[in-house]
Design a protein around this motif. Structure first.
Motif, mmCIF file in Angstrom:
data_model
loop_
_atom_site.group_PDB
_atom_site.id
_atom_site.type_symbol
_atom_site.label_atom_id
_atom_site.label_comp_id
_atom_site.label_asym_id
_atom_site.label_seq_id
_atom_site.Cartn_x
_atom_site.Cartn_y
_atom_site.Cartn_z
ATOM 1 N N GLN A 168 0.981 -1.313 0.062
ATOM 2 C CA GLN A 168 -0.184 -0.070 -0.060
ATOM 3 C C GLN A 168 0.945 1.132 -0.089
ATOM 4 N N ASN A 169 1.958 1.186 0.650
ATOM 5 C CA ASN A 169 2.592 2.252 0.914
ATOM 6 C C ASN A 169 3.783 2.731 -0.372
ATOM 7 N N GLN A 170 4.148 1.562 -0.935
ATOM 8 C CA GLN A 170 5.159 1.682 -1.983
ATOM 9 C C GLN A 170 4.434 1.571 -3.524
ATOM 10 N N LEU A 171 3.319 1.408 -3.535
ATOM 11 C CA LEU A 171 2.518 1.234 -4.672
ATOM 12 C C LEU A 171 3.078 2.084 -5.766
ATOM 13 N N GLY A 172 3.142 3.267 -5.449
ATOM 14 C CA GLY A 172 3.215 4.376 -6.353
ATOM 15 C C GLY A 172 4.808 4.326 -7.182
#
Length: 290
Positions: A111-115
């Motif tokens: 979720q936090n590194q999806l970008g």
């Protein structure tokens, strides 16, 4: 004599906060924060979809031209990068408003590194195909490849969340604030990025465009984009009159969600020593007297 600055006005937040639930004492976002996070994630997903579509256009049309239209290929790199970066920034804002829990490390990471992950997906196949394209000269491959790598690197670096928020972090901060002040109330400014213990804190009394101090619950502050508690706690304890409060040695780790919060005065239950009957010496029975 120095000119005295006008006193700031204090405005109470009107954002609706979630009801307390004694059976689940974990942090929850406000309805407004949840709605805003969902909106940011939808826009980010649309932008990422456009970035992937741009990559597909570059792979299945631009790279199949003979000769290659170099200016169009470079434009596609720029467009894909812009879409990926803007989408990533919106996604990070959504995660600040509605963070994941560290209890599920796989979901927390994705979720936090999806970008950053999407940025790699949007660039890597295209860059590989540029270097293996038979319709491009060596110079064209070098030029397009370097531009693609630079833009891709910028997109990935920009979209990595180096200090992601978590539900545990927010819950810790709420617990610490209430332990210090005895109330779920904090203060912040429009231009600031964190919230503070009291309206007397020097950080909220600096000159600002609207000359306003906002007051409300921690959830309201977070819904207004203030992701965490200030790290100037030792200073603010003095400024706010909480001089008797002793911060734990690991208070910064507590604020960042890296260590559990334990209220002051709460002592961990003592562990009763166990006794192994097989190793306990037995006193000899008294001998009978004749």
């Amino acid at each position: 004599m120095a000119e005295q600055r006008p006193k700031k006005k204090v405005v109470e937040s009107t954002v609706e906060t979630p009801a307390a639930d004694a059976s689940a004492p974990t942090w929850r976002p406000t309805a407004e924060a949840k709605s805003k996070a969902t909106r940011f994630r939808i826009i980010a997903a649309i932008l990422w979809a456009l970035a992937i579509a741009g990559e597909a256009f570059a792979i299945f049309w631009v790279l199949r031209q003979d000769p290659i239209i170099m200016w169009l290929l470079i434009v596609m790199f720029v467009v894909i990068g812009a879409l990926a970066i803007v989408g990533g920034q919106l996604w990070k804002k959504a995660n600040d408003l509605d963070p994941a829990s560290r209890k599920d490390p796989v979901r927390f990471f994705i979720q936090n590194q999806l970008g950053a992950i999407i940025s790699i997906v949007a660039f890597l196949p295209l860059i590989i195909l540029v270097f293996t394209n038979k319709n491009m000269t060596g110079g064209q491959k070098a030029l397009a490849g370097i531009i693609g790598i630079v833009i891709a690197g910028a997109a990935v670096a920009s979209n990595i969340d180096y200090s992601p928020a978590s539900q545990e972090e927010y819950a810790n901060q709420a617990g610490l604030v209430q332990d210090i002040t005895g109330a779920d109330k904090v203060y912040w400014t429009t231009s600031g990025s964190v919230y503070h213990l009291c309206q007397e804190a020097s950080a909220v009394n600096k000159e600002s465009a609207d000359n306003t101090i906002h007051a409300g619950t921690i959830a309201q502050a977070q819904a207004d984009g203030k992701a965490r508690l200030t790290l100037q706690l030792p200073q603010e304890l003095k400024e706010c009159g909480y001089t008797d409060y002793v911060l734990p040695d690991n208070w910064q780790a507590v604020v960042k969600g890296e260590a559990p919060f334990v209220p002051s005065g709460e002592v961990a239950p003592a562990v009763e020593p166990t006794t192994d009957d097989s190793e306990t010496p037995v006193a000899p029975a008294p001998s009978a007297t004749n």
